[in-house]
Design a protein around this motif. Structure first.
Motif, PDB file in Angstrom:
ATOM      1  N   ASN A  15      49.826  40.349  39.531  1.00 39.59           N
ATOM      2  CA  ASN A  15      48.766  39.592  38.841  1.00 39.59           C
ATOM      3  C   ASN A  15      48.219  38.522  39.947  1.00 39.59           C
ATOM      4  O   ASN A  15      48.450  37.454  39.763  1.00 39.59           O
ATOM      5  N   PRO A  16      47.131  38.925  40.767  1.00 47.19           N
ATOM      6  CA  PRO A  16      46.714  37.715  41.739  1.00 47.19           C
ATOM      7  C   PRO A  16      46.041  36.791  41.068  1.00 47.19           C
ATOM      8  O   PRO A  16      45.730  35.594  41.804  1.00 47.19           O
ATOM      9  N   ARG A  17      45.508  36.955  39.820  1.00 43.93           N
ATOM     10  CA  ARG A  17      44.657  35.776  39.021  1.00 43.93           C
ATOM     11  C   ARG A  17      45.403  34.591  38.616  1.00 43.93           C
ATOM     12  O   ARG A  17      45.179  33.610  38.243  1.00 43.93           O
ATOM     13  N   LEU A  18      46.673  35.086  38.720  1.00 47.64           N
ATOM     14  CA  LEU A  18      47.881  33.943  37.911  1.00 47.64           C
ATOM     15  C   LEU A  18      47.735  32.745  38.552  1.00 47.64           C
ATOM     16  O   LEU A  18      47.846  32.483  39.564  1.00 47.64           O
ATOM     17  N   LYS A  19      47.486  31.469  37.698  1.00 48.83           N
ATOM     18  CA  LYS A  19      47.633  30.263  38.051  1.00 48.83           C
ATOM     19  C   LYS A  19      48.465  29.445  37.178  1.00 48.83           C
ATOM     20  O   LYS A  19      48.695  29.904  36.142  1.00 48.83           O
ATOM     21  N   THR A  23      52.607  38.798  34.142  1.00 50.58           N
ATOM     22  CA  THR A  23      51.543  39.703  34.631  1.00 50.58           C
ATOM     23  C   THR A  23      50.408  39.552  33.713  1.00 50.58           C
ATOM     24  O   THR A  23      49.150  39.808  34.055  1.00 50.58           O
ATOM     25  N   ASP A  42      46.569  34.804  32.170  1.00 50.51           N
ATOM     26  CA  ASP A  42      45.668  34.050  33.125  1.00 50.51           C
ATOM     27  C   ASP A  42      46.336  32.920  33.683  1.00 50.51           C
ATOM     28  O   ASP A  42      45.862  32.775  34.976  1.00 50.51           O
ATOM     29  N   VAL A  91      56.381  33.104  40.812  1.00 47.52           N
ATOM     30  CA  VAL A  91      54.905  33.370  40.581  1.00 47.52           C
ATOM     31  C   VAL A  91      54.151  33.790  41.898  1.00 47.52           C
ATOM     32  O   VAL A  91      53.365  34.563  41.864  1.00 47.52           O
ATOM     33  N   LYS A  92      54.904  33.421  42.948  1.00 48.22           N
ATOM     34  CA  LYS A  92      54.209  34.010  44.142  1.00 48.22           C
ATOM     35  C   LYS A  92      54.449  35.476  44.247  1.00 48.22           C
ATOM     36  O   LYS A  92      53.660  36.158  44.864  1.00 48.22           O
ATOM     37  N   ARG A 130      52.052  37.111  41.775  1.00 48.63           N
ATOM     38  CA  ARG A 130      50.672  36.952  42.327  1.00 48.63           C
ATOM     39  C   ARG A 130      50.493  38.347  43.462  1.00 48.63           C
ATOM     40  O   ARG A 130      49.295  38.720  43.525  1.00 48.63           O
ATOM     41  N   ARG A 131      51.453  38.379  44.236  1.00 51.37           N
ATOM     42  CA  ARG A 131      51.430  39.346  45.182  1.00 51.37           C
ATOM     43  C   ARG A 131      51.573  40.939  44.864  1.00 51.37           C
ATOM     44  O   ARG A 131      50.897  41.597  45.232  1.00 51.37           O
TER      45      ARG A 131
END
Length: 259
Positions: free
Chosen positions: A173-177, A139, A142, A165-166, A169-170
Motif C-alpha cells: 500500500n504505497p499510498r498509506l499515510k 493495506t 488511505d 508502516v514502511k 508502503r513498500r
C-alpha cells in the motif's frame, strides 16, 4: 470513500474509544460511516450493537474465508448513520489459518471494493498486535491514526509501528499515510505526562506526521457513555472531555477533507 485504520501495537491506548468517538462524530455531521472491528475482543462490536449480531458473519469470515462484503451483509447499529462489520473471537486463530497462503494482506481491501460508493468513511478498529488482521487493515487504509497514552510504552509502540508502516508502503500500500497521533486518557497535571508529550512530538516528526493539539483527558464520562451504549456527545454534551473530543474530531476532519 475514505478508509482510516486506528492502530497501535500497545494495548490500552484507547483504540476502540477513539474509533467510537470518530464514528459518532462523523455520523453526527451527516456522514455515512462503516466500522470494521478486527479485534478479537469484539469491544466495538458489542458497544455498537449490544451484542446483537450474527457471530458467524463477521470480519473473521471476510479475512479467513474471503467472504465478500455486500451492503445487505453489513449490520445496522444502535446509532444512526453507523454500520458495522463485527469481530469474532475466532480472529485469535487467523494467523494460523492464513499461514503460508499468498497475498493474504489484500483480503480486506478486495472486500471493501464492493462498498466503495456506500459510505463516506470506513473506520477500522484493530487489535494490539502486528498480525495478519493489522496488515489487512493497513493495506486497505488511505491512512492511519495512532492513539497513544502519555507513557513510555506508547512511545515504544509507535517506534515499532513505524517499521511496519514502511514495510506496508513498500509491499502492499504505497499510498498509506499517517494522519496523526491522538493522545488519549491524558492527565495534564502530571509533570511526567507533559515531558512525554514533548517526546511524542519528536517521534511524530520522525514519522512525518504530527501530534494532534486536542488531547482526550482522563474522564469517567467516556466509560460511562460506553456502558450506557451511548455517544459521548449525547451522554455528556457539556463535559470538558466532550469538548476535547469535538476539538480532536475537527482537527481530524480537516486532515481527511484536505487529503
Amino acid at each position: 470513500m475514505k478508509t482510516i485504520t486506528i492502530t497501535n501495537q500497545k494495548g490500552g491506548t484507547g483504540k476502540t474509544s477513539l474509533t467510537l468517538l470518530l464514528a459518532y462524530g462523523l455520523a453526527d455531521t451527516g456522514h455515512t460511516v462503516l466500522v470494521i472491528d478486527l479485534d478479537q475482543q469484539c469491544d466495538a462490536s458489542y458497544l455498537l450493537t449490544r451484542g446483537a449480531y450474527n457471530s458467524s458473519q463477521t470480519s473473521y469470515e471476510v479475512l479467513a474465508e474471503e467472504q465478500p462484503l455486500r451492503p445487505e451483509e453489513v449490520y445496522s447499529t444502535i446509532a444512526g448513520g453507523i454500520d458495522l462489520v463485527p469481530a469474532s473471537p475466532r480472529l485469535n486463530r487467523l494467523d494460523t489459518v492464513l499461514a503460508g497462503k499468498l497475498d493474504v494482506q489484500f483480503r480486506l481491501s478486495d472486500a471493501l471494493d464492493e462498498l466503495e460508493t456506500d459510505y463516506d468513511y470506513v473506520l477500522i478498529d484493530t487489535p494490539p498486535a502486528i498480525n495478519f488482521a493489522v496488515q489487512n487493515a493497513l493495506t486497505a487504509a488511505d491512512g492511519l491514526i495512532i492513539p497513544v497514552q502519555a507513557d513510555l510504552l506508547s512511545l515504544k509502540g509507535m517506534q515499532t509501528l513505524e517499521s511496519v508502516v514502511k514495510q506496508i508502503r513498500r509491499r502492499s500500500n504505497p499510498r498509506l499515510k499517517i494522519y496523526g497521533v491522538a493522545v488519549m486518557r491524558y492527565q495534564a497535571q502530571t509533570i511526567f505526562a507533559r515531558s512525554i508529550s514533548q517526546a511524542l512530538d519528536q517521534i511524530s516528526e520522525e514519522l512525518d506526521t504530527k501530534t494532534y493539539n486536542h488531547t482526550i483527558r482522563e474522564a469517567t464520562a467516556v466509560k460511562e457513555a460506553e456502558n450506557a451504549f451511548s455517544s459521548l456527545y449525547e451522554y455528556a454534551k457539556n463535559a470538558p472531555v466532550t469538548e476535547d473530543a469535538r476539538g480532536l474530531l475537527k482537527e481530524i476532519m480537516e486532515d481527511l477533507e484536505h487529503d
